[in-house]
Motif scaffolding. Sequence first.
Motif, PDB file in Angstrom:
ATOM      1  N   TYR A  44      46.066  -6.714  56.314  1.00 20.06           N
ATOM      2  CA  TYR A  44      45.827  -7.920  56.766  1.00 20.06           C
ATOM      3  C   TYR A  44      44.430  -8.414  57.001  1.00 20.06           C
ATOM      4  O   TYR A  44      43.927  -9.448  56.630  1.00 20.06           O
ATOM      5  CB  TYR A  44      46.392  -8.253  58.564  1.00 20.06           C
ATOM      6  CG  TYR A  44      47.811  -8.239  58.084  1.00 20.06           C
ATOM      7  CD1 TYR A  44      48.468  -9.408  57.608  1.00 20.06           C
ATOM      8  CD2 TYR A  44      48.645  -7.466  59.205  1.00 20.06           C
ATOM      9  CE1 TYR A  44      49.758  -9.476  57.559  1.00 20.06           C
ATOM     10  CE2 TYR A  44      49.911  -7.593  59.081  1.00 20.06           C
ATOM     11  CZ  TYR A  44      50.702  -8.744  58.434  1.00 20.06           C
ATOM     12  OH  TYR A  44      52.008  -8.646  58.437  1.00 20.06           O
ATOM     13  N   ASN A  45      43.543  -7.407  57.206  1.00 25.12           N
ATOM     14  CA  ASN A  45      42.192  -7.491  57.115  1.00 25.12           C
ATOM     15  C   ASN A  45      41.503  -8.032  55.892  1.00 25.12           C
ATOM     16  O   ASN A  45      40.737  -8.625  55.713  1.00 25.12           O
ATOM     17  CB  ASN A  45      41.399  -6.235  57.879  1.00 25.12           C
ATOM     18  CG  ASN A  45      39.910  -6.475  58.053  1.00 25.12           C
ATOM     19  OD1 ASN A  45      39.409  -7.487  58.584  1.00 25.12           O
ATOM     20  ND2 ASN A  45      39.159  -5.376  57.472  1.00 25.12           N
ATOM     21  N   TYR A  46      42.161  -7.045  54.710  1.00 22.99           N
ATOM     22  CA  TYR A  46      41.614  -7.524  53.348  1.00 22.99           C
ATOM     23  C   TYR A  46      42.156  -8.871  53.095  1.00 22.99           C
ATOM     24  O   TYR A  46      41.536  -9.428  52.310  1.00 22.99           O
ATOM     25  CB  TYR A  46      42.279  -6.390  52.436  1.00 22.99           C
ATOM     26  CG  TYR A  46      41.897  -4.963  52.660  1.00 22.99           C
ATOM     27  CD1 TYR A  46      40.987  -4.586  53.150  1.00 22.99           C
ATOM     28  CD2 TYR A  46      42.907  -3.821  52.161  1.00 22.99           C
ATOM     29  CE1 TYR A  46      40.272  -3.297  53.209  1.00 22.99           C
ATOM     30  CE2 TYR A  46      42.417  -2.724  52.115  1.00 22.99           C
ATOM     31  CZ  TYR A  46      41.027  -2.375  52.670  1.00 22.99           C
ATOM     32  OH  TYR A  46      40.601  -1.061  52.781  1.00 22.99           O
ATOM     33  N   LEU A  47      43.298  -9.213  53.472  1.00 26.23           N
ATOM     34  CA  LEU A  47      43.851 -10.674  53.322  1.00 26.23           C
ATOM     35  C   LEU A  47      42.874 -11.522  54.035  1.00 26.23           C
ATOM     36  O   LEU A  47      42.555 -12.684  53.376  1.00 26.23           O
ATOM     37  CB  LEU A  47      45.222 -11.088  54.008  1.00 26.23           C
ATOM     38  CG  LEU A  47      46.255 -10.089  52.984  1.00 26.23           C
ATOM     39  CD1 LEU A  47      47.631 -10.121  53.511  1.00 26.23           C
ATOM     40  CD2 LEU A  47      46.409 -11.050  51.584  1.00 26.23           C
ATOM     41  N   ASP A  48      42.226 -11.406  55.298  1.00 25.11           N
ATOM     42  CA  ASP A  48      41.531 -12.219  55.513  1.00 25.11           C
ATOM     43  C   ASP A  48      40.107 -12.355  54.823  1.00 25.11           C
ATOM     44  O   ASP A  48      39.483 -13.366  54.762  1.00 25.11           O
ATOM     45  CB  ASP A  48      40.888 -11.633  57.079  1.00 25.11           C
ATOM     46  CG  ASP A  48      42.112 -12.035  58.079  1.00 25.11           C
ATOM     47  OD1 ASP A  48      42.918 -12.796  57.767  1.00 25.11           O
ATOM     48  OD2 ASP A  48      42.094 -11.291  59.218  1.00 25.11           O
ATOM     49  N   LYS A  49      39.670 -11.071  54.136  1.00 24.89           N
ATOM     50  CA  LYS A  49      38.380 -11.095  53.319  1.00 24.89           C
ATOM     51  C   LYS A  49      38.530 -11.942  52.041  1.00 24.89           C
ATOM     52  O   LYS A  49      37.568 -12.026  51.611  1.00 24.89           O
ATOM     53  CB  LYS A  49      38.107  -9.615  53.058  1.00 24.89           C
ATOM     54  CG  LYS A  49      37.596  -8.928  54.295  1.00 24.89           C
ATOM     55  CD  LYS A  49      37.055  -7.540  54.093  1.00 24.89           C
ATOM     56  CE  LYS A  49      36.576  -6.846  55.417  1.00 24.89           C
ATOM     57  NZ  LYS A  49      35.520  -7.829  55.903  1.00 24.89           N
ATOM     58  N   VAL A  50      39.571 -12.144  51.550  1.00 24.83           N
ATOM     59  CA  VAL A  50      39.875 -12.962  50.363  1.00 24.83           C
ATOM     60  C   VAL A  50      40.368 -14.601  50.791  1.00 24.83           C
ATOM     61  O   VAL A  50      40.401 -15.147  49.844  1.00 24.83           O
ATOM     62  CB  VAL A  50      41.000 -12.251  49.471  1.00 24.83           C
ATOM     63  CG1 VAL A  50      40.885 -10.936  49.181  1.00 24.83           C
ATOM     64  CG2 VAL A  50      42.586 -12.430  50.059  1.00 24.83           C
ATOM     65  N   LYS A  51      40.030 -14.644  51.969  1.00 25.42           N
ATOM     66  CA  LYS A  51      40.163 -16.010  52.739  1.00 25.42           C
ATOM     67  C   LYS A  51      41.317 -16.629  52.380  1.00 25.42           C
ATOM     68  O   LYS A  51      41.535 -17.899  52.043  1.00 25.42           O
ATOM     69  CB  LYS A  51      38.943 -16.826  52.049  1.00 25.42           C
ATOM     70  CG  LYS A  51      37.499 -16.321  52.392  1.00 25.42           C
ATOM     71  CD  LYS A  51      36.452 -17.279  51.808  1.00 25.42           C
ATOM     72  CE  LYS A  51      35.132 -16.621  52.078  1.00 25.42           C
ATOM     73  NZ  LYS A  51      34.078 -17.412  51.434  1.00 25.42           N
TER      74      LYS A  51
END
Length: 229
Positions: free
Chosen positions: A210-217
């Motif tokens: 989920y954190n990675y998903l946040d980083k790809v906006k």
Amino acid sequence: MIQILKVSENISPRLKPYIPIAITLVKQFGSNLEVVIHDLTQPHQSVVAIIGNVTDRELYAPTTNYVLKLLKNPGEESNVYKTTTMDGKELKSSTTIIKDDNNFIVGCFCINFLIEGFSSTIKTLTELFLSPEEKEETTHNYEKFNNTIHDVVNSILEEVIEDRNANFDKISREQKIDIIRELNERGLFLVKGAVEIIAEKFGTSKYTIYNYLDKVKDSKLSNPLIKSR
């Protein structure tokens, strides 16, 4: 006589009217044709009706990689294309999006026609009767007709990693974020359970994904055009 007719007992009333159309098509075109109706409010087990048999799927199989990409990147509501199954069958396929009265996507009506045995004849007739200007190139897709969500996730993930020539055991954090970006663009996170499966493959927690998903906006895991139950 329809050789294969499988319909979920819980099929949505919004999709049920399409069953007679599917039956008529298979009666008309025979054993080389298959019609599959998907309930896209539950992509992880979307297959609610199968009439005919070309792709060897079962009820409640997940949606395909191709349909997921359509959901993530809505465009034409009806698409016709050639595809090849994992066991090498050549198909001419179409996918038509089904919407409710509020313009939400609720399902799709998919036709798969087995063209093996016809290909050489088609090529000969095309060369004989059409001018070069009339010969249109048909889009070709490698649609994966899986029966479990694990198969869907693993096949798409393996393809993305292979495209990057990455070593799965030595993927850096930056590479993982790049892979998550690609998986998101392909609509994989629209499928319930995908985050957990990918986290297990990466040897990390679902919160890291989920954190990675946040980083790809793009951490929103649902498409506003897709109707939820």
